[in-house]
Design a protein around this motif. Structure first.
Motif, PDB file in Angstrom:
ATOM      1  N   TRP A 110       0.801  -1.232   0.000  1.00 40.36           N
ATOM      2  CA  TRP A 110       0.000   0.000   0.000  1.00 40.36           C
ATOM      3  C   TRP A 110       0.826   1.270   0.000  1.00 40.36           C
ATOM      4  N   GLU A 111       2.041   1.191   0.511  1.00 38.96           N
ATOM      5  CA  GLU A 111       2.850   2.399   0.698  1.00 38.96           C
ATOM      6  C   GLU A 111       3.912   2.531  -0.384  1.00 38.96           C
ATOM      7  N   ASN A 112       4.320   3.766  -0.638  1.00 40.05           N
ATOM      8  CA  ASN A 112       5.483   4.012  -1.485  1.00 40.05           C
ATOM      9  C   ASN A 112       6.739   3.560  -0.734  1.00 40.05           C
ATOM     10  N   ALA A 113       7.678   2.957  -1.456  1.00 39.11           N
ATOM     11  CA  ALA A 113       8.843   2.295  -0.836  1.00 39.11           C
ATOM     12  C   ALA A 113       9.623   3.176   0.153  1.00 39.11           C
ATOM     13  N   PRO A 114       9.846   4.484  -0.121  1.00 35.92           N
ATOM     14  CA  PRO A 114      10.614   5.283   0.857  1.00 35.92           C
ATOM     15  C   PRO A 114       9.940   5.365   2.233  1.00 35.92           C
ATOM     16  N   ASN A 115       8.617   5.151   2.275  1.00 37.22           N
ATOM     17  CA  ASN A 115       7.885   5.281   3.539  1.00 37.22           C
ATOM     18  C   ASN A 115       8.152   4.144   4.518  1.00 37.22           C
ATOM     19  N   TYR A 116       8.779   3.051   4.058  1.00 39.66           N
ATOM     20  CA  TYR A 116       9.114   1.955   4.982  1.00 39.66           C
ATOM     21  C   TYR A 116      10.539   1.445   4.703  1.00 39.66           C
ATOM     22  N   ALA A 117      11.373   2.311   4.167  1.00 44.68           N
ATOM     23  CA  ALA A 117      12.741   1.918   3.795  1.00 44.68           C
ATOM     24  C   ALA A 117      13.484   1.322   4.988  1.00 44.68           C
ATOM     25  N   GLY A 118      14.176   0.198   4.744  1.00 39.89           N
ATOM     26  CA  GLY A 118      14.982  -0.437   5.785  1.00 39.89           C
ATOM     27  C   GLY A 118      14.216  -1.374   6.697  1.00 39.89           C
ATOM     28  N   LEU A 119      12.917  -1.547   6.425  1.00 35.53           N
ATOM     29  CA  LEU A 119      12.096  -2.398   7.289  1.00 35.53           C
ATOM     30  C   LEU A 119      11.527  -3.570   6.504  1.00 35.53           C
ATOM     31  N   GLU A 120      11.283  -4.668   7.195  1.00 29.69           N
ATOM     32  CA  GLU A 120      10.547  -5.781   6.590  1.00 29.69           C
ATOM     33  C   GLU A 120       9.490  -6.259   7.579  1.00 29.69           C
ATOM     34  N   PHE A 121       8.371  -6.721   7.029  1.00 30.16           N
ATOM     35  CA  PHE A 121       7.219  -7.099   7.846  1.00 30.16           C
ATOM     36  C   PHE A 121       6.987  -8.600   7.668  1.00 30.16           C
ATOM     37  N   ARG A 122       7.212  -9.349   8.725  1.00 27.06           N
ATOM     38  CA  ARG A 122       7.141 -10.808   8.624  1.00 27.06           C
ATOM     39  C   ARG A 122       5.739 -11.307   8.969  1.00 27.06           C
ATOM     40  N   ASP A 123       5.504 -12.583   8.616  1.00 25.33           N
ATOM     41  CA  ASP A 123       4.181 -13.176   8.803  1.00 25.33           C
ATOM     42  C   ASP A 123       3.785 -13.157  10.283  1.00 25.33           C
TER      43      ASP A 123
ATOM     44  N   TYR B 227      -2.069   3.152  -3.440  1.00 28.65           N
ATOM     45  CA  TYR B 227      -2.640   2.000  -2.734  1.00 28.65           C
ATOM     46  C   TYR B 227      -3.107   0.941  -3.731  1.00 28.65           C
ATOM     47  N   ARG B 228      -3.776   1.389  -4.788  1.00 28.27           N
ATOM     48  CA  ARG B 228      -4.257   0.465  -5.820  1.00 28.27           C
ATOM     49  C   ARG B 228      -3.095  -0.149  -6.616  1.00 28.27           C
ATOM     50  N   VAL B 229      -2.140   0.691  -6.970  1.00 29.13           N
ATOM     51  CA  VAL B 229      -1.018   0.230  -7.794  1.00 29.13           C
ATOM     52  C   VAL B 229      -0.238  -0.864  -7.070  1.00 29.13           C
TER      53      VAL B 229
END
Length: 441
Positions: free
Chosen positions: A79-92, A391-393
């Motif tokens: 949903w977010e543009n990549a710079p908005n969560y740079a350096g993070l990963e979200f695991r299951d 968000y759609r893209v």
């Protein structure tokens, strides 16, 4: 928000997807202002085994050790543009819950284990069917309640639903709706058998927040300078409307108020076709001066504009996906009565730049009829510049047909700002819809 939450003595909060809407600089400032920990056991610094936030807290209350584990929806990269969560990963979240709940039980000796999750119910509990339009593992409350031993209570969020009290596999779940409309309260009753605490009863309920409640004077004082600045910005006149416009019926017929969003997206993106949804059916622009507040009420999310190159077939697929908002047709029922409550209304996209008929009497997947572009039937191979939002893209709402479509333009400005600028430049808003689409049955 953080100052108010500090005053309310929050013990912790779990990070959700909307914290990332404004980028990491804003997020980290808010986090720095908070006098309580932000939790997320499944958010890691990229490529490491180090959680970016505290995974949990343990609080002792009257001798009872209460562990609270935070879990965040992992759909943020969708949903977010990549710079908005740079350096993070979200695991299951499910596998992370399986990892951390035993830590709370064994290492931390928690008597009560609570999960505060920015996720909700992922399936229809009557049928077991997954709720439509979700990205992978977006909501996993049911799976965690069923598959993770040792959880007593789950506070949910994210899905904009009120869930007063629900038991799944002996786990109590509750959710406080959205936009502060309810507070969720859970009560856990314990007794000590001499060696350890044991839960003997628990209950949950939601409490409606209504206008009869007296605002807290201290919180009002904290918010006052921010509110004053915001109200001044919202009250700024930017244009005129010759008639009242409303979004009340905008999901069932073409309206000038949604056409305004479409017009802005088409112009800003130099696009052939635009797709937009009704984010707030209560949106209204009164006859007379138009203010920033009117536009903020119309476009309530922090989305940015993206233009894709798509084919006629991809556009048709998107419209067919959108048409799933209506359940299979039942004679005698109106479109409003056929809305599928499992599908969030913000996932019903409407197109501008093409003409089409949405026939809800037809089977799902065959509902878009007479799809025309510039007066001619739209060819499946026709290339189009499609204006939509980030968000759609990124796949939000299950719009997977856009995957791999070339991005031809991306704006860093929020769509809301583009609309405000457009009204300021043009001064007047069209008050008649283009009537390029209609529902039949």
């Amino acid at each position: 928000m953080m100052l108010a939450m500090n005053e309310l003595h929050y013990d912790a909060m779990t990070v959700g997807n909307h914290e990332y809407n404004f980028g990491l600089k804003v997020l980290e400032k808010a986090r720095g202002d908070a006098q309580f920990p932000w939790l997320s056991a499944n958010t890691y610094n990229q490529g490491t085994e180090e959680t970016h936030y505290k995974p949990y807290i343990v609080k002792e209350i009257a001798g009872v050790r209460v562990g609270v584990l935070g879990l965040t929806t992992p759909g943020i990269p969708n949903w977010e543009n990549a710079p908005n969560y740079a350096g993070l990963e979200f695991r299951d979240p499910l596998s992370e819950a399986k990892k951390w709940v035993p830590v709370l039980r064994e290492k931390e000796r928690a008597d009560v284990v609570v999960i505060a999750m920015h996720m909700g119910l992922e399936e229809d509990l009557r049928t077991g069917e997954l709720n439509p339009g979700q990205v992978q593992n977006e909501n996993e409350a049911v799976a965690i309640a069923r598959q993770v031993p040792g959880v007593d209570l789950i506070f949910m969020g994210h899905t904009h639903r009120e869930v007063p009290s629900l038991y799944i596999n002996g786990v109590l779940l509750t959710q406080a709706n959205y936009w502060g409309r309810h507070l969720a309260r859970a009560d856990v009753y314990l007794e000590n058998d001499g060696s350890k605490w044991r839960i003997f009863a628990r209950s949950a309920r939601t409490i409606a927040v209504d206008d009869k409640l007296e605002p807290d004077a201290t919180i009002l004082k904290i918010g006052e300078p921010y509110d004053r600045e915001t109200q001044a910005w919202l009250s700024r006149p930017i244009g005129e409307s010759a008639a009242e416009l409303t979004a009340a019926e905008a999901r069932f017929r073409d309206t000038a108020i949604i056409d305004l969003i479409q017009m802005v997206q088409l112009e800003a993106g130099k696009a052939d076709v635009s797709m937009a949804a009704v984010f707030n059916p209560e949106a209204r622009i009164a006859k007379g001066p138009v203010t920033v507040r009117d536009i903020a009420g119309l476009y309530v999310y922090e989305n940015t504009l993206v233009v894709l190159e798509v084919t006629g077939q991809q556009l048709k697929d998107a419209l067919e996906h959108s048409a799933k908002y209506f359940r299979p047709y039942e004679p005698g029922k109106s479109p409003a009565e056929l809305v599928d409550e499992k599908i969030p209304a913000y996932n019903f996209d409407i197109a501008e730049g093409v003409n089409y008929v949405l026939n809800i009497a037809k089977p799902i997947g065959e509902r878009i009829e007479d799809l025309q572009y510039r007066g001619k039937p739209l060819s499946p191979t026709q290339k189009l510049r499609l204006a939509t939002n980030n968000y759609r893209v990124n796949g939000g709402g299950g719009y997977t047909m856009y995957k791999g479509a070339p991005v031809v333009y991306r704006s860093s400005e929020e769509i809301r700002e583009l609309i405000i600028d457009w009204v300021e430049r043009h001064k007047t808003i069209a008050t008649e819809p283009t009537n390029n689409w209609k529902i039949v049955y």
